[in-house]
Design a protein around this motif. Structure first.
Motif, PDB file in Angstrom:
ATOM      1  N   ALA A  33       0.990  -1.496   0.105  1.00 43.83           N
ATOM      2  CA  ALA A  33      -0.331   0.572   0.542  1.00 43.83           C
ATOM      3  C   ALA A  33       0.838   1.088   0.367  1.00 43.83           C
ATOM      4  N   LEU A  34       1.924   1.938   0.909  1.00 42.91           N
ATOM      5  CA  LEU A  34       2.609   2.451   1.250  1.00 42.91           C
ATOM      6  C   LEU A  34       3.939   2.143  -0.114  1.00 42.91           C
ATOM      7  N   GLN A  35       4.015   2.091  -1.554  1.00 40.54           N
ATOM      8  CA  GLN A  35       5.238   1.754  -2.492  1.00 40.54           C
ATOM      9  C   GLN A  35       3.530   2.436  -3.594  1.00 40.54           C
ATOM     10  N   SER A  36       2.589   1.813  -3.322  1.00 44.96           N
ATOM     11  CA  SER A  36       1.718   2.159  -4.405  1.00 44.96           C
ATOM     12  C   SER A  36       1.275   3.489  -4.430  1.00 44.96           C
ATOM     13  N   ASP A  37       1.005   3.740  -2.744  1.00 46.39           N
ATOM     14  CA  ASP A  37       0.910   5.815  -2.607  1.00 46.39           C
ATOM     15  C   ASP A  37       2.031   6.324  -3.442  1.00 46.39           C
ATOM     16  N   GLU A  38       2.951   5.964  -3.218  1.00 48.18           N
ATOM     17  CA  GLU A  38       4.465   7.624  -3.130  1.00 48.18           C
ATOM     18  C   GLU A  38       4.543   6.984  -4.983  1.00 48.18           C
ATOM     19  N   GLY A  39       3.960   6.361  -5.563  1.00 43.02           N
ATOM     20  CA  GLY A  39       4.175   6.311  -6.722  1.00 43.02           C
ATOM     21  C   GLY A  39       5.394   6.451  -7.028  1.00 43.02           C
ATOM     22  N   ASP A  40       5.633   6.828  -8.810  1.00 48.28           N
ATOM     23  CA  ASP A  40       7.550   7.178  -8.980  1.00 48.28           C
ATOM     24  C   ASP A  40       7.701   8.384  -8.896  1.00 48.28           C
ATOM     25  N   VAL A  41       8.044   8.463  -6.828  1.00 48.32           N
ATOM     26  CA  VAL A  41       8.487   9.433  -6.562  1.00 48.32           C
ATOM     27  C   VAL A  41      10.090  10.099  -7.527  1.00 48.32           C
ATOM     28  N   VAL A  42      11.030   8.773  -7.727  1.00 44.97           N
ATOM     29  CA  VAL A  42      12.052   9.349  -8.756  1.00 44.97           C
ATOM     30  C   VAL A  42      12.329   9.553 -10.220  1.00 44.97           C
ATOM     31  N   GLY A  43      11.517   8.812 -10.387  1.00 38.03           N
ATOM     32  CA  GLY A  43      11.120   9.597 -12.074  1.00 38.03           C
ATOM     33  C   GLY A  43      10.502  10.836 -12.167  1.00 38.03           C
ATOM     34  N   GLU A  44       9.067  11.376 -10.742  1.00 42.64           N
ATOM     35  CA  GLU A  44       8.941  12.160 -11.266  1.00 42.64           C
ATOM     36  C   GLU A  44      10.038  13.564 -10.498  1.00 42.64           C
ATOM     37  N   TRP A  45      10.719  13.134  -9.300  1.00 44.72           N
ATOM     38  CA  TRP A  45      11.823  14.916  -8.763  1.00 44.72           C
ATOM     39  C   TRP A  45      12.582  14.393 -10.363  1.00 44.72           C
ATOM     40  N   THR A  46      12.957  13.129 -10.787  1.00 45.63           N
ATOM     41  CA  THR A  46      13.499  13.195 -12.274  1.00 45.63           C
ATOM     42  C   THR A  46      13.039  13.889 -13.293  1.00 45.63           C
ATOM     43  N   ALA A  47      11.941  14.268 -13.390  1.00 44.51           N
ATOM     44  CA  ALA A  47      11.538  14.934 -14.408  1.00 44.51           C
ATOM     45  C   ALA A  47      10.968  16.523 -14.179  1.00 44.51           C
ATOM     46  N   THR A  48      10.947  16.702 -12.121  1.00 40.05           N
ATOM     47  CA  THR A  48      10.429  18.266 -12.470  1.00 40.05           C
ATOM     48  C   THR A  48      11.917  18.721 -11.829  1.00 40.05           C
ATOM     49  N   THR A  49      11.887  18.244 -10.449  1.00 36.71           N
ATOM     50  CA  THR A  49      12.945  18.958  -9.731  1.00 36.71           C
ATOM     51  C   THR A  49      14.428  19.226 -10.510  1.00 36.71           C
ATOM     52  N   ARG A  50      14.749  17.668  -9.981  1.00 32.48           N
ATOM     53  CA  ARG A  50      16.577  17.889 -11.311  1.00 32.48           C
ATOM     54  C   ARG A  50      16.408  19.073 -12.412  1.00 32.48           C
ATOM     55  N   PRO A  51      15.863  19.509 -12.953  1.00 29.17           N
ATOM     56  CA  PRO A  51      16.136  20.096 -14.009  1.00 29.17           C
ATOM     57  C   PRO A  51      15.814  21.806 -13.097  1.00 29.17           C
ATOM     58  N   ARG A  52      15.488  22.115 -12.054  1.00 35.36           N
ATOM     59  CA  ARG A  52      15.184  23.348 -11.792  1.00 35.36           C
ATOM     60  C   ARG A  52      15.947  23.797 -10.323  1.00 35.36           C
ATOM     61  N   LEU A  53      17.365  22.401 -10.207  1.00 35.25           N
ATOM     62  CA  LEU A  53      18.092  22.507  -9.271  1.00 35.25           C
ATOM     63  C   LEU A  53      19.991  23.920  -9.045  1.00 35.25           C
ATOM     64  N   GLU A  54      20.223  23.867  -8.037  1.00 36.53           N
ATOM     65  CA  GLU A  54      21.165  25.034  -8.619  1.00 36.53           C
ATOM     66  C   GLU A  54      22.394  23.420  -9.078  1.00 36.53           C
ATOM     67  N   PRO A  55      23.356  23.579  -9.367  1.00 33.68           N
ATOM     68  CA  PRO A  55      24.221  22.628  -9.960  1.00 33.68           C
ATOM     69  C   PRO A  55      24.981  22.158  -8.732  1.00 33.68           C
ATOM     70  N   VAL A  56      25.052  22.414  -7.543  1.00 33.90           N
ATOM     71  CA  VAL A  56      25.736  22.224  -6.037  1.00 33.90           C
ATOM     72  C   VAL A  56      24.977  21.391  -5.266  1.00 33.90           C
ATOM     73  N   TRP A  57      23.297  21.025  -5.912  1.00 32.48           N
ATOM     74  CA  TRP A  57      22.659  20.736  -4.770  1.00 32.48           C
ATOM     75  C   TRP A  57      22.391  19.501  -6.036  1.00 32.48           C
ATOM     76  N   ALA A  58      22.263  19.191  -7.124  1.00 30.34           N
ATOM     77  CA  ALA A  58      22.045  18.283  -8.200  1.00 30.34           C
ATOM     78  C   ALA A  58      23.174  17.210  -8.383  1.00 30.34           C
ATOM     79  N   ALA A  59      24.110  18.018  -7.790  1.00 30.45           N
ATOM     80  CA  ALA A  59      25.520  16.878  -7.365  1.00 30.45           C
ATOM     81  C   ALA A  59      25.429  16.443  -6.741  1.00 30.45           C
TER      82      ALA A  59
END
Length: 102
Positions: free
Chosen positions: A16-42
């Protein structure tokens, strides 16, 4: 999370927890990583490490990881340094099926 007294309930909760979380990594990769400063992305990282452990060693590893995170998890927002950010720490502990060397 594991409950050797009620493995079916523990498995249902895990699923249930796995299903509820969804694709956390994929969502982060698509939406958050592109907006991070290089030091945080690193600073982003991932591990996929297989180790041979006994049940007791695995419990010790889980306990040590919780102890390492505890001061940060329980720190109030007011006590965080000014440059602190929310960081999601994903941890999967997935024993292999079978006995030694399987």
């Amino acid at each position: 999370m594991a409950d050797h007294e009620s493995p079916e309930a523990a498995s249902a909760l895990f699923d249930a927890l796995q299903s509820d979380e969804g694709d956390v990594v994929g969502e982060w990769t698509a939406t958050t990583r592109p907006r991070l400063e290089p030091v945080w992305a690193a600073r982003a990282s991932r591990w996929n490490t297989l180790v041979g452990l006994t049940e007791d060693e695995l419990q010790s590893l889980n306990d040590a990881t919780e102890a390492l995170l505890e001061p940060f998890v329980n720190r109030s927002t007011a006590d965080q340094p000014d440059n602190a950010r929310v960081v999601r720490v994903l941890r999967y502990v997935l024993p292999e099926a079978g006995g030694p060397g399987a």
